[in-house]
Write a protein that holds these residues in place. Structure first.
Motif, PDB file in Angstrom:
ATOM      1  N   PRO A   1     -13.580 -13.868 -11.996  1.00  0.00           N
ATOM      2  CA  PRO A   1     -12.970 -14.151 -13.290  1.00  0.00           C
ATOM      3  C   PRO A   1     -11.499 -13.736 -13.273  1.00  0.00           C
ATOM      4  CG  PRO A   1     -14.133 -12.073 -13.383  1.00  0.00           C
ATOM      5  CD  PRO A   1     -14.282 -12.573 -11.979  1.00  0.00           C
ATOM      6  N   GLY A   2     -10.654 -14.580 -13.771  1.00  0.00           N
ATOM      7  CA  GLY A   2      -9.235 -14.241 -13.823  1.00  0.00           C
ATOM      8  C   GLY A   2      -8.708 -14.546 -15.196  1.00  0.00           C
ATOM      9  N   GLN A   3      -7.464 -14.160 -15.426  1.00  0.00           N
ATOM     10  CA  GLN A   3      -6.869 -14.482 -16.712  1.00  0.00           C
ATOM     11  C   GLN A   3      -5.435 -14.938 -16.533  1.00  0.00           C
ATOM     12  OE1 GLN A   3      -6.485 -11.040 -19.258  1.00  0.00           O
ATOM     13  NE2 GLN A   3      -6.263  -9.653 -17.510  1.00  0.00           N
ATOM     14  N   ALA A   4      -5.003 -15.728 -17.509  1.00  0.00           N
ATOM     15  CA  ALA A   4      -3.597 -16.106 -17.588  1.00  0.00           C
ATOM     16  C   ALA A   4      -3.036 -15.378 -18.795  1.00  0.00           C
ATOM     17  CB  ALA A   4      -3.466 -17.613 -17.764  1.00  0.00           C
ATOM     18  N   ILE A   5      -1.832 -14.799 -18.637  1.00  0.00           N
ATOM     19  CA  ILE A   5      -1.201 -14.109 -19.759  1.00  0.00           C
ATOM     20  C   ILE A   5       0.098 -14.854 -20.069  1.00  0.00           C
ATOM     21  CG2 ILE A   5      -0.338 -11.921 -20.646  1.00  0.00           C
ATOM     22  CD1 ILE A   5      -2.031 -10.781 -18.066  1.00  0.00           C
ATOM     23  N   LEU A   6       0.093 -15.561 -21.191  1.00  0.00           N
ATOM     24  CA  LEU A   6       1.240 -16.386 -21.549  1.00  0.00           C
ATOM     25  C   LEU A   6       2.371 -15.523 -22.089  1.00  0.00           C
ATOM     26  CD1 LEU A   6      -1.267 -18.360 -21.638  1.00  0.00           C
ATOM     27  CD2 LEU A   6       0.110 -19.756 -23.208  1.00  0.00           C
ATOM     28  N   THR A   7       3.592 -15.902 -21.744  1.00  0.00           N
ATOM     29  CA  THR A   7       4.760 -15.202 -22.267  1.00  0.00           C
ATOM     30  C   THR A   7       5.199 -15.870 -23.573  1.00  0.00           C
ATOM     31  OG1 THR A   7       6.232 -16.618 -21.006  1.00  0.00           O
ATOM     32  CG2 THR A   7       5.516 -14.583 -19.959  1.00  0.00           C
TER      33      THR A   7
ATOM     34  N   PRO B   1       4.172 -19.764 -12.223  1.00  0.00           N
ATOM     35  CA  PRO B   1       3.018 -20.323 -12.933  1.00  0.00           C
ATOM     36  C   PRO B   1       3.270 -20.471 -14.440  1.00  0.00           C
ATOM     37  CG  PRO B   1       2.593 -18.054 -12.257  1.00  0.00           C
ATOM     38  CD  PRO B   1       3.895 -18.457 -11.623  1.00  0.00           C
ATOM     39  N   LYS B   2       2.653 -21.493 -15.020  1.00  0.00           N
ATOM     40  CA  LYS B   2       2.607 -21.629 -16.473  1.00  0.00           C
ATOM     41  C   LYS B   2       1.177 -21.958 -16.862  1.00  0.00           C
ATOM     42  CE  LYS B   2       4.064 -26.513 -16.498  1.00  0.00           C
ATOM     43  NZ  LYS B   2       4.958 -27.533 -17.057  1.00  0.00           N
ATOM     44  N   ALA B   3       0.795 -21.610 -18.079  1.00  0.00           N
ATOM     45  CA  ALA B   3      -0.581 -21.822 -18.526  1.00  0.00           C
ATOM     46  C   ALA B   3      -0.562 -22.353 -19.949  1.00  0.00           C
ATOM     47  CB  ALA B   3      -1.389 -20.525 -18.436  1.00  0.00           C
ATOM     48  N   HIS B   4      -1.684 -22.859 -20.391  1.00  0.00           N
ATOM     49  CA  HIS B   4      -1.792 -23.570 -21.662  1.00  0.00           C
ATOM     50  C   HIS B   4      -2.689 -22.836 -22.644  1.00  0.00           C
ATOM     51  CE1 HIS B   4      -3.118 -26.788 -24.449  1.00  0.00           C
ATOM     52  NE2 HIS B   4      -1.894 -27.227 -24.263  1.00  0.00           N
ATOM     53  N   LEU B   5      -2.286 -22.849 -23.898  1.00  0.00           N
ATOM     54  CA  LEU B   5      -3.142 -22.356 -24.983  1.00  0.00           C
ATOM     55  C   LEU B   5      -2.989 -23.330 -26.144  1.00  0.00           C
ATOM     56  CD1 LEU B   5      -2.908 -18.557 -25.882  1.00  0.00           C
ATOM     57  CD2 LEU B   5      -4.954 -19.936 -25.545  1.00  0.00           C
ATOM     58  N   PRO B   6      -4.109 -23.675 -26.784  1.00  0.00           N
ATOM     59  CA  PRO B   6      -3.973 -24.537 -27.964  1.00  0.00           C
ATOM     60  C   PRO B   6      -3.044 -23.866 -28.978  1.00  0.00           C
ATOM     61  CG  PRO B   6      -6.276 -24.239 -27.375  1.00  0.00           C
ATOM     62  CD  PRO B   6      -5.495 -23.301 -26.513  1.00  0.00           C
ATOM     63  N   GLY B   7      -2.104 -24.593 -29.484  1.00  0.00           N
ATOM     64  CA  GLY B   7      -1.176 -24.039 -30.460  1.00  0.00           C
ATOM     65  C   GLY B   7       0.089 -23.501 -29.824  1.00  0.00           C
ATOM     66  N   ALA B   8      -0.002 -23.062 -28.574  1.00  0.00           N
ATOM     67  CA  ALA B   8       1.182 -22.519 -27.908  1.00  0.00           C
ATOM     68  C   ALA B   8       1.745 -23.502 -26.891  1.00  0.00           C
ATOM     69  CB  ALA B   8       0.841 -21.201 -27.218  1.00  0.00           C
ATOM     70  N   GLY B   9       0.929 -24.430 -26.426  1.00  0.00           N
ATOM     71  CA  GLY B   9       1.373 -25.370 -25.398  1.00  0.00           C
ATOM     72  C   GLY B   9       1.431 -24.689 -24.034  1.00  0.00           C
ATOM     73  N   TRP B  10       2.214 -25.264 -23.123  1.00  0.00           N
ATOM     74  CA  TRP B  10       2.379 -24.682 -21.790  1.00  0.00           C
ATOM     75  C   TRP B  10       3.516 -23.678 -21.839  1.00  0.00           C
ATOM     76  CZ3 TRP B  10      -0.908 -25.526 -17.790  1.00  0.00           C
ATOM     77  CH2 TRP B  10      -1.775 -26.618 -17.904  1.00  0.00           C
ATOM     78  N   ARG B  11       3.241 -22.461 -21.356  1.00  0.00           N
ATOM     79  CA  ARG B  11       4.291 -21.456 -21.304  1.00  0.00           C
ATOM     80  C   ARG B  11       4.225 -20.744 -19.961  1.00  0.00           C
ATOM     81  NH1 ARG B  11       3.813 -18.158 -27.022  1.00  0.00           N
ATOM     82  NH2 ARG B  11       4.237 -19.910 -28.423  1.00  0.00           N
ATOM     83  N   PRO B  12       5.355 -20.209 -19.484  1.00  0.00           N
ATOM     84  CA  PRO B  12       5.312 -19.383 -18.278  1.00  0.00           C
ATOM     85  C   PRO B  12       4.273 -18.271 -18.465  1.00  0.00           C
ATOM     86  CG  PRO B  12       7.580 -19.804 -18.924  1.00  0.00           C
ATOM     87  CD  PRO B  12       6.704 -20.339 -20.027  1.00  0.00           C
ATOM     88  N   ALA B  13       3.516 -17.980 -17.404  1.00  0.00           N
ATOM     89  CA  ALA B  13       2.383 -17.063 -17.565  1.00  0.00           C
ATOM     90  C   ALA B  13       2.151 -16.245 -16.307  1.00  0.00           C
ATOM     91  CB  ALA B  13       1.117 -17.862 -17.896  1.00  0.00           C
ATOM     92  N   PHE B  14       1.643 -15.026 -16.501  1.00  0.00           N
ATOM     93  CA  PHE B  14       1.100 -14.228 -15.406  1.00  0.00           C
ATOM     94  C   PHE B  14      -0.284 -14.789 -15.083  1.00  0.00           C
ATOM     95  CE2 PHE B  14       3.822 -11.526 -17.888  1.00  0.00           C
ATOM     96  CZ  PHE B  14       4.430 -10.647 -17.005  1.00  0.00           C
ATOM     97  N   LEU B  15      -0.631 -14.836 -13.798  1.00  0.00           N
ATOM     98  CA  LEU B  15      -2.002 -15.151 -13.422  1.00  0.00           C
ATOM     99  C   LEU B  15      -2.553 -13.896 -12.741  1.00  0.00           C
ATOM    100  CD1 LEU B  15      -1.668 -18.749 -11.892  1.00  0.00           C
ATOM    101  CD2 LEU B  15      -1.979 -18.084 -14.281  1.00  0.00           C
ATOM    102  N   ALA B  16      -3.722 -13.434 -13.221  1.00  0.00           N
ATOM    103  CA  ALA B  16      -4.262 -12.189 -12.668  1.00  0.00           C
ATOM    104  C   ALA B  16      -5.743 -12.350 -12.370  1.00  0.00           C
ATOM    105  CB  ALA B  16      -4.042 -11.039 -13.648  1.00  0.00           C
ATOM    106  N   ASP B  17      -6.180 -11.826 -11.221  1.00  0.00           N
ATOM    107  CA  ASP B  17      -7.618 -11.692 -10.964  1.00  0.00           C
ATOM    108  C   ASP B  17      -7.856 -10.315 -10.351  1.00  0.00           C
ATOM    109  OD1 ASP B  17      -6.919 -11.828  -8.278  1.00  0.00           O
ATOM    110  OD2 ASP B  17      -7.747 -13.834  -7.954  1.00  0.00           O
TER     111      ASP B  17
END
Lengths: 800, 215
Positions: B200-206, B154-170
């Motif tokens: 509710p879940g979260q993405a944790i970007l690396t 998985p990868k996730a997006h953050l403004p300023g960081a773009g798409w990065r590999p990420a943990f997905l957790a719920d």
């Protein structure tokens, strides 16, 4: 001068035509191994190129391919096909003409290989593909002439290098091959001639009469152009008025986004409902074809367009060309203007519309250069090695080859004449094994050497993938835009698509659409009634102002003669001279002033957008090291504006050549420009394959970013061929450090620092300029962390 | 460590910026989708000749994480080798590096779809592992609970960081990003991931530090 055969003479006479002198000369000198014809648009250039072929084939008896016609555009091939049809049919010539491009059907292509026509019309990429087949020697055995159209456009890019490498192959298959180049007016015909001929043979240049000087002027409107921005929308009433007074007008823009915005604004004010269309490279093929047809049929009064209409297709009766935004480059301006009045001996008519105050100055300088017949251009470097790598792959597809023979062929291409054995071996080694310093693996083998010394593909099945990836045109990843349950509208860049959220609106093809969903690389949209779209930032090329044009502007400043300028611009420059000073060629003007709570520093380098951008990155690094706490910068063609928390008291240490050069070396490695350049080179050279059968479907996690390859090579194999190519290309391409060196040489360390208490007249527009670059680093991480924390808080979650 | 702490089924976990997961109470380091030998497999199959350094690059990063956390056990969540041949033909130097990393700790290879069988390299080979009340497997199973898996990159997006590999957790699971150097990412809004993850879940970007955002 050889006489026209009777059949041709009476056909010309029946149409009331006379041979142009250059057409007759092309016919007379048709035996020469290489000939370059330079003629303005509308000068019967294409007929001049084809006439010898038609005469030679008129008596019949030639079996197989006689003449190959290569043009940069598929559409041009189709256009020529129609135009050749008339004389061939009316004179009853026994000549078969076909075109072969990416659009040609599979069955048609197969048939063409088995039974080639007399005249084949094609593109550099389709030709390269043809040379990759095992039966290439049979296809090209009887080839007698090759005509390269719009060679000036091809010569500027790697497509030209690829084409000339393909010609070297054809020459080996058909030693009697004669080469003809057709070119628009260029600054250095000799350079184009050398690229066309087999090195080191000479190539004669025929110059057609240039025709009358163009009637070209600047559009002066009651409204003043704005300080900044590239839209030119203030001039829309005047542009509409000009359209009304002419039959057909082409309205050129420098970028696609600007063309879209202008077109949209034009329609809002088009109270007479003048039929006006839009044409640029992001629109779907169907849409472009519809506009082209309407244009040829004379149904349109104007077309808003970009470089996609630059090349010499005959669109009908254009009598006015409008250039919105500074032309950046005099040669391109002249070639665009050549699109008006396609009849020889009638002057072309053109209007320049400066989009902002500084562009007024640039337009005046460009007008002077055009009147003085002074064209600009940069000399081309040696043949690019990534294209050579692809050529070696293509050669391997066609069958086993001898390295010495291939090197001799390659050196017969002008751009590669000076290629060293070692450089060639580097490329061959890269193609064969990947060229890595780590040599432990025998599995890294794409080519292998047979016992008899010939090189061949280790796995012949690899030819399929190689053929699917032929070409040097770099398209960014594009996603299709489609109306929900309806027609394709065009394509936008994936990066731009990624920034869209459902509900966002943007402009495409002159319509405002709302983004609904992204499904399998297609964007679904619906028409939107909204009047203010989110700007479509899909790019199109951003040109930098040429060195020669920048020099003219600086010369104008030195002479202080504002007679050619409108009053508002003259006053603006006078004010600049009073409160600060005007930039000069012999020194770098640097202004420092506070504005909006930040300390600003403006460096007038006149080095062109790319180099000013690089200067911004290098100087901001030095500012950071000096504790000046820079926050961001913005660059235009003439200046870089930096802002930060502390005032720059002495700019000289920030601009010392030695340290700028060192900064370049260290900064370059981690830079996004380098990664983009690497991706282009690695794709052309075959390290990265864009197209593999069925790959797109397997899901995105199977593919990974080329940035990872770049980072890995930088860390573990920094001297790898791909990295060496990347560094060289970036220096002269997007990084354009060459022009920073020119600036440093021209100013010899003289820096004119002016400290002000507010922005100067010349600096003020930069405060409004788009494309601000935040200084990257820890600051960016902190911003991202803050954004994350805010989102977590908004969602009621613990930020941890 | 710049990591991001969160809990799954009452177990305190730390998402490290490198993409590894730290399970403090078991002193275990968990990584997913190393894809060792990927360039080797592509070259073998007649594909692109990619730079043959990714195995070392991946092991270099793993060595840094191991040095920083001193784990008692290391769990590799499957697709550790790009295929079984890559596992067999791993360069001698890489093999020695791996043995060095394994010395003095328990090492578990979970099977993945790329490496569905034992490889002739030290460590235990398991289909899945139960540890500290959590289940470690390669591919997430819908409706499973307290599950740690990989596979999807998985990868996730953050403004300023773009798409990065990420943990997905719920509340039920965490899906690890791919740790291997030559790996791409699947966007967190892809249908298959949206079906697996419940709010509710979260993405944790690396990246330089672990950055959490809501899913």
């Amino acid at each position: 001068m050889s006489a026209l055969p009777p059949r041709f003479a009476s056909w010309f006479a029946a149409r009331g035509w006379d041979l142009h002198p250059h057409q007759a000369e092309m016919l007379a000198r048709t035996d020469e191994a290489a000939l370059l014809l330079i003629a303005p648009t509308g000068g019967g250039k294409t007929l001049a190129g084809f006439l010898p072929t038609l005469v030679e084939l008129a008596e019949g008896g030639h079996a197989g391919l006689h003449t190959l016609y290569v043009s940069p555009l598929k559409a041009l091939a189709a256009d020529i096909w129609r135009n050749l049809g008339t004389p061939i049919a009316e004179m009853g010539l026994p000549i078969r003409v076909e075109d072969r491009t990416g659009d040609t059907s599979y069955t048609q292509k197969r048939r063409q290989r088995a039974d080639p026509p007399h005249i084949l019309l094609t593109t550099p990429e389709s030709l390269a593909l043809l040379t990759s087949y095992e039966d290439a020697p049979r296809i090209f055995a009887g080839l007698s002439r090759v005509i390269v159209d719009e060679i000036h456009a091809l010569a500027e890019s790697k497509r030209g290098d690829q084409l000339m490498l393909a010609l070297s192959r054809l020459q080996a298959l058909a030693p009697g091959l004669r080469r003809v180049g057709l070119s628009a007016t260029v600054e250095d015909p000799g350079a184009i001639a050398r690229s066309l001929a087999r090195a080191p043979d000479p190539c004669a240049v025929l110059l057609a009469e240039p025709g009358p000087d163009p009637d070209i002027s600047m559009l002066v409107t009651p409204e003043r152009p704005p300080w900044a921005g590239g839209g030119g929308r203030y001039a829309i009433p005047a542009v509409l008025e000009a359209v009304r007074r002419h039959r057909t007008t082409l309205i050129f823009h420098n970028t696609r986004a600007q063309a879209e915005l202008f077109f949209h604004a034009l329609w809002l004010q088009n109270s007479d409902n003048l039929p006006i269309g839009i044409h640029h490279g992001s629109l779907s093929r169907e849409q472009r074809a519809a506009v082209e047809q309407a244009m040829v049929a004379g149904d349109l009064r104007a077309i808003v367009c970009t470089g996609s209409l630059d090349l010499g297709i005959d669109w009908g009766d254009v009598d006015l060309v409008i250039q919105v935004g500074a032309p950046k480059n005099v040669k391109r301006l002249i070639q665009r203007i050549g699109r008006a009045n396609h009849r020889y001996n009638a002057p072309s008519k053109a209007l320049l519309v400066p989009a902002n105050r500084f562009e007024v100055v640039e337009c005046v300088a460009a007008l002077e250069a055009a009147r003085a017949h002074e064209l600009d251009g940069d000399p081309k470097g040696p043949g690019p090695r990534d294209v050579l790598c692809q050529h070696i792959l293509i050669r391997a597809c066609a069958g086993p080859f001898d390295a010495d023979a291939l090197l001799a062929e390659v050196r017969s291409v002008g751009a590669y004449a000076g290629l060293s054995r070692a450089a060639f071996d580097d490329c061959l080694d890269f193609v064969a094994t990947g060229g890595y310093a780590l040599r432990a693996y025998d599995r890294w083998q794409r080519l292998r050497q047979r016992p008899d010394g010939m090189w061949e593909l280790r796995d012949p099945r690899a030819a399929r993938t190689i053929r699917m990836n032929i070409g040097t045109i770099q398209d960014t990843d594009l996603v299709k835009v489609r109306l929900r349950g309806g027609a394709a509208l065009g394509e936008i860049e994936e990066d731009f698509a990624a920034t869209l959220s459902p509900g966002d609106t943007f402009l495409i093809g002159g319509q405002i659409v709302r983004f609904d969903a992204l499904r399998e690389m297609t964007i679904e949209v619906t028409r939107s009634a909204s009047k203010t779209p989110k700007i479509a930032t899909f790019m199109g090329t951003k040109f930098a102002t040429s060195t020669q044009l920048s020099a003219r502007i600086l010369a104008m400043f030195r002479e202080g003669d504002w007679s050619g300028l409108p009053a508002h611009t003259a006053e603006w420059l006078d004010l600049q001279a009073r409160v600060s000073r005007l930039p000069e060629a012999g020194g770098i003007l640097v202004e420092s002033f506070p504005h909006d709570g930040r300390q600003h520093t403006c460096i007038y380098g006149f080095a062109g957008r790319n180099a000013q951008q690089t200067l911004g990155l290098l100087v901001s690094k030095r500012m950071e090291a000096a504790g000046l706490q820079p926050l961001g910068f913005v660059a235009t063609d003439y200046a870089t504006l930096l802002w930060g928390l502390r005032q720059v008291d002495d700019p000289a240490p920030l601009l010392t050549p030695q340290e700028l050069r060192e900064g370049l070396e260290t900064w370059l490695a981690g830079n996004a420009v380098m990664k983009r350049t690497f991706r282009a080179a690695a794709t052309i050279a075959g390290l990265i394959t864009r197209n593999t059968a069925g790959q797109r479907k397997s899901g995105r996690q199977a593919t990974f970013s080329s940035d990872i390859l770049y980072d890995t090579l930088t860390k573990y194999d920094p001297d790898h061929l791909m990295l060496r190519i990347t560094r060289e290309e970036a220096r002269r391409g997007l990084v354009d450090f060459g022009r920073i060196e020119d600036m440093l040489a021209r100013t010899e360390g003289r820096i004119d620092h002016v400290v002000l208490d507010r922005p100067s007249p010349l600096a003020a527009p930069l405060l409004l300029e788009m494309g601000r670059v935040p200084i990257a680093g820890e600051g960016r991480e902190r911003l991202a962390a803050e954004a994350a924390a805010a989102l977590m808080q908004a969602a009621g979650l613990d930020a941890g | 460590m710049n990591g991001h702490d969160f809990t799954l089924a009452g177990v305190r976990l730390t998402a490290l910026p490198s993409g590894a997961l730290w399970i403090d109470q078991a002193r275990a380091l968990c990584v997913a989708d190393l894809h060792l030998g990927k360039s080797d497999r592509m070259a073998r199959r007649g594909g692109a000749l990619l730079p043959p350094y990714e195995t070392f690059a991946t092991l270099d990063r793993l060595a840094e994480d191991i040095a920083a956390t001193a784990p008692e056990q290391v769990i590799c969540l499957g697709d550790s080798f790009d295929d079984l041949i890559a596992g067999v033909e791993l360069a001698e130097e890489a093999r020695l590096r791996l043995m060095g990393l394994q010395a003095g700790r328990r090492w578990i290879w979970i099977e993945g779809n790329h490496d569905p069988g034992p490889v002739d390299i030290g460590g235990s080979h398991l289909a899945e592992l139960a540890l500290a009340g959590l289940t470690f497997r390669h591919i997430a199973i819908p409706n499973a609970a307290a599950e740690v898996s990989g596979h999807y990159h998985p990868k996730a997006h953050l403004p300023g960081a773009g798409w990065r590999p990420a943990f997905l957790a719920d509340a039920q699971r965490v899906i690890l990003p791919a740790y291997g150097t030559y790996t791409g990412g699947l966007r967190s809004d892809a249908a298959v991931l949206r079906a697996l993850m419940q709010p509710p879940g979260q993405a944790i970007l690396t990246g330089r530090r672990a950055l959490a955002r809501p899913l």
